[in-house]
Design an enzyme around this catalytic site. Structure first.
Site, PDB file in Angstrom:
ATOM      1  N   LEU A 131      33.374  77.070   1.414  1.00 38.33           N
ATOM      2  CA  LEU A 131      32.210  76.896   2.426  1.00 38.33           C
ATOM      3  C   LEU A 131      32.482  77.025   3.653  1.00 38.33           C
ATOM      4  O   LEU A 131      31.791  77.987   4.439  1.00 38.33           O
ATOM      5  CB  LEU A 131      31.481  75.706   1.823  1.00 38.33           C
ATOM      6  N   GLY A 132      33.500  76.444   4.380  1.00 36.92           N
ATOM      7  CA  GLY A 132      33.636  76.484   5.693  1.00 36.92           C
ATOM      8  C   GLY A 132      34.157  77.985   6.033  1.00 36.92           C
ATOM      9  O   GLY A 132      33.556  78.509   7.230  1.00 36.92           O
ATOM     10  N   GLU A 168      41.847  85.221   1.272  1.00 44.94           N
ATOM     11  CA  GLU A 168      41.725  83.907   0.495  1.00 44.94           C
ATOM     12  C   GLU A 168      42.746  83.895  -0.681  1.00 44.94           C
ATOM     13  O   GLU A 168      42.718  85.057  -1.357  1.00 44.94           O
ATOM     14  CB  GLU A 168      40.142  83.853  -0.185  1.00 44.94           C
ATOM     15  N   LEU A 185      47.585  83.462   3.686  1.00 42.20           N
ATOM     16  CA  LEU A 185      48.480  83.474   4.856  1.00 42.20           C
ATOM     17  C   LEU A 185      49.711  82.842   4.808  1.00 42.20           C
ATOM     18  O   LEU A 185      49.740  81.633   4.226  1.00 42.20           O
ATOM     19  CB  LEU A 185      47.583  82.735   5.967  1.00 42.20           C
ATOM     20  N   TYR A 194      25.835  56.243  -9.863  1.00 41.98           N
ATOM     21  CA  TYR A 194      27.327  55.872  -9.622  1.00 41.98           C
ATOM     22  C   TYR A 194      27.303  54.857 -10.653  1.00 41.98           C
ATOM     23  O   TYR A 194      26.542  53.815 -10.649  1.00 41.98           O
ATOM     24  CB  TYR A 194      27.323  55.227  -8.272  1.00 41.98           C
ATOM     25  N   ASP A 245      37.191  71.218   5.441  1.00 41.02           N
ATOM     26  CA  ASP A 245      38.083  70.232   5.146  1.00 41.02           C
ATOM     27  C   ASP A 245      39.714  70.400   5.892  1.00 41.02           C
ATOM     28  O   ASP A 245      40.234  69.121   5.934  1.00 41.02           O
ATOM     29  CB  ASP A 245      38.328  70.293   3.585  1.00 41.02           C
ATOM     30  N   GLY A 260      27.774  60.801  -0.517  1.00 36.25           N
ATOM     31  CA  GLY A 260      26.671  61.238   0.860  1.00 36.25           C
ATOM     32  C   GLY A 260      26.632  62.736   0.683  1.00 36.25           C
ATOM     33  O   GLY A 260      25.727  63.269   1.310  1.00 36.25           O
TER      34      GLY A 260
HETATM   35  C1  LIG Z   1      34.175  66.705  -6.787  1.00 34.02           C
HETATM   36  C2  LIG Z   1      33.628  66.983  -5.503  1.00 34.02           C
HETATM   37  C3  LIG Z   1      32.154  66.851  -5.339  1.00 34.02           C
HETATM   38  C4  LIG Z   1      31.755  67.441  -3.933  1.00 34.02           C
HETATM   39  N1  LIG Z   1      30.442  67.070  -3.773  1.00 34.02           N
HETATM   40  C5  LIG Z   1      29.959  67.333  -2.433  1.00 34.02           C
HETATM   41  C6  LIG Z   1      28.540  67.183  -2.282  1.00 34.02           C
HETATM   42  O1  LIG Z   1      27.783  66.919  -2.898  1.00 34.02           O
HETATM   43  N2  LIG Z   1      28.283  67.832  -1.002  1.00 34.02           N
HETATM   44  C7  LIG Z   1      29.050  68.449  -0.052  1.00 34.02           C
HETATM   45  O2  LIG Z   1      28.742  68.646   0.973  1.00 34.02           O
HETATM   46  N3  LIG Z   1      30.565  68.223  -0.222  1.00 34.02           N
HETATM   47  C8  LIG Z   1      31.026  68.048  -1.322  1.00 34.02           C
HETATM   48  N4  LIG Z   1      32.143  68.172  -1.856  1.00 34.02           N
HETATM   49  C9  LIG Z   1      33.029  68.468  -0.627  1.00 34.02           C
HETATM   50  C10 LIG Z   1      33.132  69.810  -0.500  1.00 34.02           C
HETATM   51  O3  LIG Z   1      33.448  70.573  -1.762  1.00 34.02           O
HETATM   52  C11 LIG Z   1      34.366  70.229   0.478  1.00 34.02           C
HETATM   53  O4  LIG Z   1      34.093  69.424   1.772  1.00 34.02           O
HETATM   54  C12 LIG Z   1      34.034  71.827   0.863  1.00 34.02           C
HETATM   55  O5  LIG Z   1      34.388  72.590  -0.244  1.00 34.02           O
HETATM   56  C13 LIG Z   1      35.031  72.166   2.055  1.00 34.02           C
HETATM   57  O6  LIG Z   1      35.003  73.493   2.109  1.00 34.02           O
HETATM   58  P1  LIG Z   1      36.208  74.106   2.971  1.00 34.02           P
HETATM   59  O7  LIG Z   1      35.731  75.657   3.122  1.00 34.02           O
HETATM   60  O8  LIG Z   1      36.578  73.505   3.968  1.00 34.02           O
HETATM   61  O9  LIG Z   1      37.433  73.872   2.025  1.00 34.02           O
HETATM   62  P2  LIG Z   1      37.793  74.526   0.579  1.00 34.02           P
HETATM   63  O10 LIG Z   1      36.438  74.540  -0.216  1.00 34.02           O
HETATM   64  O11 LIG Z   1      38.709  73.701   0.100  1.00 34.02           O
HETATM   65  O12 LIG Z   1      38.260  76.085   0.644  1.00 34.02           O
HETATM   66  C14 LIG Z   1      39.535  76.286   1.393  1.00 34.02           C
HETATM   67  C15 LIG Z   1      40.110  77.308   0.939  1.00 34.02           C
HETATM   68  O13 LIG Z   1      41.210  77.946   1.543  1.00 34.02           O
HETATM   69  C16 LIG Z   1      41.927  78.557   0.473  1.00 34.02           C
HETATM   70  N5  LIG Z   1      43.439  78.617   1.218  1.00 34.02           N
HETATM   71  C17 LIG Z   1      44.217  77.681   1.309  1.00 34.02           C
HETATM   72  N6  LIG Z   1      45.284  78.095   2.070  1.00 34.02           N
HETATM   73  C18 LIG Z   1      45.444  79.256   2.107  1.00 34.02           C
HETATM   74  C19 LIG Z   1      46.122  80.331   2.575  1.00 34.02           C
HETATM   75  N7  LIG Z   1      47.395  80.155   3.202  1.00 34.02           N
HETATM   76  N8  LIG Z   1      45.889  81.453   2.708  1.00 34.02           N
HETATM   77  C20 LIG Z   1      44.582  81.805   1.990  1.00 34.02           C
HETATM   78  N9  LIG Z   1      43.652  81.004   1.771  1.00 34.02           N
HETATM   79  C21 LIG Z   1      43.982  79.818   1.594  1.00 34.02           C
HETATM   80  C22 LIG Z   1      42.026  77.771  -0.638  1.00 34.02           C
HETATM   81  O14 LIG Z   1      42.281  78.741  -1.680  1.00 34.02           O
HETATM   82  C23 LIG Z   1      40.464  77.535  -0.802  1.00 34.02           C
HETATM   83  O15 LIG Z   1      39.670  78.303  -1.487  1.00 34.02           O
HETATM   84  C24 LIG Z   1      32.694  67.621  -3.099  1.00 34.02           C
HETATM   85  C25 LIG Z   1      33.986  67.886  -3.236  1.00 34.02           C
HETATM   86  C26 LIG Z   1      34.350  67.570  -4.560  1.00 34.02           C
HETATM   87  C27 LIG Z   1      36.075  67.731  -4.793  1.00 34.02           C
END
Ligand SMILES: Cc1cc2nc3c(=O)[nH]c(=O)nc-3n(C[C@H](O)[C@H](O)[C@H](O)COP(=O)(O)OP(=O)(O)OC[C@H]3O[C@@H](n4cnc5c(N)ncnc54)[C@H](O)[C@@H]3O)c2cc1C
Length: 512
Positions: A14-15, A34, A138, A217, A301, A310
C-alpha cells in the site's frame, strides 16, 4: 547499462503503490520494484478511512474502491465478546452512525481488503505512467550527493541491473532491508503478540450481521482472537493469538485444531468450515528513528509498524506515500528547496507516533488488558487521527497560540494552518491537485496574486457561509491549501499586498 529514473520505489504494498500512484499522477518518472510476483493475495488491511478515501478521490479511484467494498456504506459494528454468541464485554461501535464526520468531509469510508485495493492502485499508477516490475528485488543501494545507485535482481533469472535515481522511496515493509542498510534504528516493542490468520468459508447464519463490517475481539476462555467477515459472502477471517513463550508455533495449529477453535468462537459445534488460507505474523509497535537519510525516504511499515487494533497501518502507509509524493514532485519540478523534503519526517513521524500509541491503547482495551502502556503518549480520537490531524513543520505557517494538541475536533474544524482543509461540498473537488487559494466571497485581489505566484496556484472564490466559518475567513480573506489538502497559511481578513504576501508565504513554506 545504467537505467535513469527520477524516483525508484522499493516495494509495491500500500505504501509503495501510493507513492507510485501520486508521483506518476504528478508527472514524475517513477520505477517501482516488488520482489513478489504480484500484489497482496491476503485481505490484510481491510478499511480505508475518510482521509484515505479523500486521497483516493483526488487520484480518481475512490468509486472503484467503493464498488469492491459493498459493506462500507452499510455500517460497522465492533464488539469485544467471549464468542460470537457469547457474553458481550463491550460494544465499541454500535453501527457506525456514531462516526459523524459530515462537518469535515462529504466522502464515505471504504471497507475493501488490501487484496482488491492494491490492484486498483497499481492499474492507475501504471495508467499515469509508473513502471512497475514484479519478481524484482533491490539488493544494494548507495547514495552520493547527486543521486542513488541501486542494484536490482530479477528473482527468476538472477539477472542484475543498475538503476540511478534522484530519490528512493523505501516502502519495503516492516523488516525494511533499506532501513537496515541505512543504519536507521527503530524504537518500540517487538512481539507484543503472535497471531495466526485463518481465512475460511462457512455459513454462519445469523452469528454475524450480514451486509455490515462485523468485527469481533474475542476473549474466549481458551483463546483470544480477532474475527471479521469479508466482502466475499460466507468468507471470514479468524485471527487467534498463539504463545511462543509457552512453546507454541503456528505448526501446532493443524486443521482439526483450527476447526475446533472456529467452532468454539462461533458457538456452532457442528460447523464444517473450509479453510482456504492460513498465515502468521508478529504484532509489534516500532517507529524508525529517522524517516529520511539523504535521498532515501522510509514510507509505510518501513517507517513504523503498528498493532492492527484500529486499522491504521495501511491507511498510514497510503498517507505517507501521498505525502512524500507531492513533496518530491515539487522539488523535482524546481518549485521547492531540498528542505521541503525534511518536512516529510517532521510531519509524518509525529503522526506515526500517534497512530502507534493509540493502537497500543486499543490493543490493551480490546485484547490484552495486561499490556503495559505506561510511558507512551495518550490515545487520540480515531476520527481526529483520520481527519483532524495537525502538522507542525516549515511547510506550514502556524498561527499562535498553539494549543499543543495533536488533533482537533472533527465536528468543529477550524481551518487553521497545519490542519486538513475541510472537504466540504463546495471545496472537495477544488483541492488535491495543486496549490489552491480559496477566497471567501471575493477573489478580485487574490486572483492576480495567484497568477503571478511563479508556480501553479489555482484560485477559487467560494461564496458560502459554511465555507467561511469552517475555514475561519472573513469576506476577502483567503486560505492557501497545499496539494495534499492541508492548510499552509491563511489571511483571515483581506491583506494590503496580496501578491507580495503570497510570494513570501510560498517562499517560506516551499523552503526556497
Ligand atoms: C492481519 C493484518 C491485518 C491488518 N489490518 C489492517 C487494517 O484493517 N487497516 C490498516 O490500515 N492496516 C492493517 N494492517 C496493516 C497493513 O497491512 C500494513 O500496515 C500495510 O500493508 C503496510 O504497507 P506497506 O506498503 O508499508 O508494507 P507491505 O504491505 O509489507 O509491503 C512491502 C512490500 O515490499 C516488498 N519488498 C520488501 N523488500 C523488498 C526488496 N528488497 N525489493 C523489492 N521489494 C521488496 C515486499 O514484498 C512487500 O510487498 C494489517 C496487517 C495485518 C498483518
Amino acid at each position: 547499462m545504467t537505467e535513469r529514473v527520477q524516483v525508484l520505489v522499493v516495494g509495491a504494498g500500500l505504501g509503495g503503490l501510493s507513492a507510485s500512484l501520486f508521483l506518476a499522477q504528478a508527472g514524475v518518472e517513477v520505477l517501482t520494484v516488488e520482489r513478489h510476483a504480484g500484489t497482496s493475495i491476503h485481505p490484510r488491511a481491510a478499511g480505508q478511512n475518510w482521509r484515505t478515501m479523500e486521497l483516493f478521490h483526488w487520484a480518481g479511484i475512490d468509486r472503484e474502491v467503493l464498488a469492491v467494498s459493498p459493506r462500507a456504506s452499510q455500517g460497522l459494528r465492533i464488539t469485544v465478546a467471549t464468542s460470537l454468541a457469547g457474553r458481550v464485554l463491550h460494544r465499541l461501535v454500535e453501527d457506525g452512525s456514531e462516526f459523524d464526520v459530515s462537518a469535515t468531509t462529504t466522502l464515505p469510508a471504504g471497507m475493501a481488503g488490501q487484496d482488491v485495493v492494491e490492484p486498483i492502485m497499481l492499474a492507475h499508477a501504471e495508467k499515469a505512467g509508473a513502471r512497475v516490475r514484479f519478481r524484482t528485488e533491490l539488493v544494494d543501494l548507495e547514495q552520493d550527493a547527486d543521486g542513488v545507485t541501486a542494484t536490482l535482481r530479477h528473482r527468476d533469472t538472477g539477472e542484475r541491473s543498475v538503476v540511478r535515481a534522484d530519490y528512493v522511496v523505501a516502502a519495503d515493509g516492516g523488516r525494511s532491508g533499506v532501513r537496515q542498510r541505512l543504519g536507521i534504528g527503530t524504537t518500540g516493542m517487538d512481539a507484543l503478540s503472535h497471531c495466526l490468520g485463518v481465512v475460511f468459508d462457512a455459513d454462519l447464519g445469523d452469528r454475524v450481521q450480514p451486509g455490515v463490517t462485523d468485527l469481533f475481539y474475542l476473549q474466549h476462555g481458551d483463546f483470544t482472537a480477532g474475527f471479521v467477515n469479508t466482502d466475499v459472502p460466507n468468507r471470514y477471517v479468524f485471527a487467534p493469538d498463539y504463545f511462543p513463550e509457552k512453546g507454541e508455533t503456528p505448526a501446532d495449529f493443524d486443521h482439526d485444531r483450527l476447526v475446533a477453535m472456529i467452532r468454539a468462537a462461533t458457538d456452532l459445534p457442528d460447523l464444517r468450515p473450509e479453510i482456504v488460507w492460513t498465515g502468521s505474523w508478529e504484532v509489534a509497535a516500532r517507529l524508525a528513528d529517522r524517516f529520511r537519510s539523504g535521498r532515501v525516504f522510509l514510507v509505510g511499515d518501513a517507517a513504523k509498524v503498528t498493532p492492527p487494533t484500529g486499522g491504521m497501518g495501511g491507511n498510514t502507509a497510503i498517507g505517507d506515500g501521498a505525502d512524500i509524493a507531492w513533496k518530491l514532485a515539487a522539488v523535482l519540478r524546481g518549485e521547492a528547496g531540498d528542505a521541503l523534503l525534511d518536512t516529510y519526517e517532521a510531519e509524518r513521524r509525529p503522526y506515526a507516533r500517534m497512530v502507534v500509541d493509540t493502537s497500543l491503547h486499543n490493543m490493551k482495551q480490546r485484547m490484552h488488558p495486561g499490556l503495559d502502556v505506561s510511558g507512551i503518549t495518550k490515545a487520540e480520537d480515531p476520527l481526529g487521527i483520520a481527519l483532524g490531524f495537525r502538522y507542525r513543520s516549515t511547510a506550514v505557517l502556524a498561527e499562535e497560540p498553539d494549543d499543543g494538541e495533536r488533533v482537533e475536533d472533527v465536528h468543529a474544524p477550524t481551518g487553521r494552518p497545519g490542519f486538513r482543509a475541510p472537504g466540504l461540498a463546495s471545496t472537495v473537488d477544488l483541492l488535491g491537485h495543486s496549490w489552491v487559494l480559496l477566497c471567501a466571497g471575493d477573489g478580485s485581489r487574490w486572483e492576480p496574486a495567484a497568477a503571478s505566484a511563479g508556480l501553479r496556484v489555482d484560485c477559487h472564490v467560494v461564496d458560502d457561509d459554511v465555507f467561511a466559518s469552517r475555514y475561519g475567513l472573513a469576506k476577502g480573506g483567503a486560505s492557501l491549501v497545499r496539494p495534499d489538502g492541508v492548510v499552509a497559511w491563511r489571511a483571515k481578513e483581506p491583506v494590503e499586498d496580496p501578491a507580495g504576501t503570497l510570494r513570501q508565504v510560498l517562499d517560506a513554506v516551499l523552503s526556497r
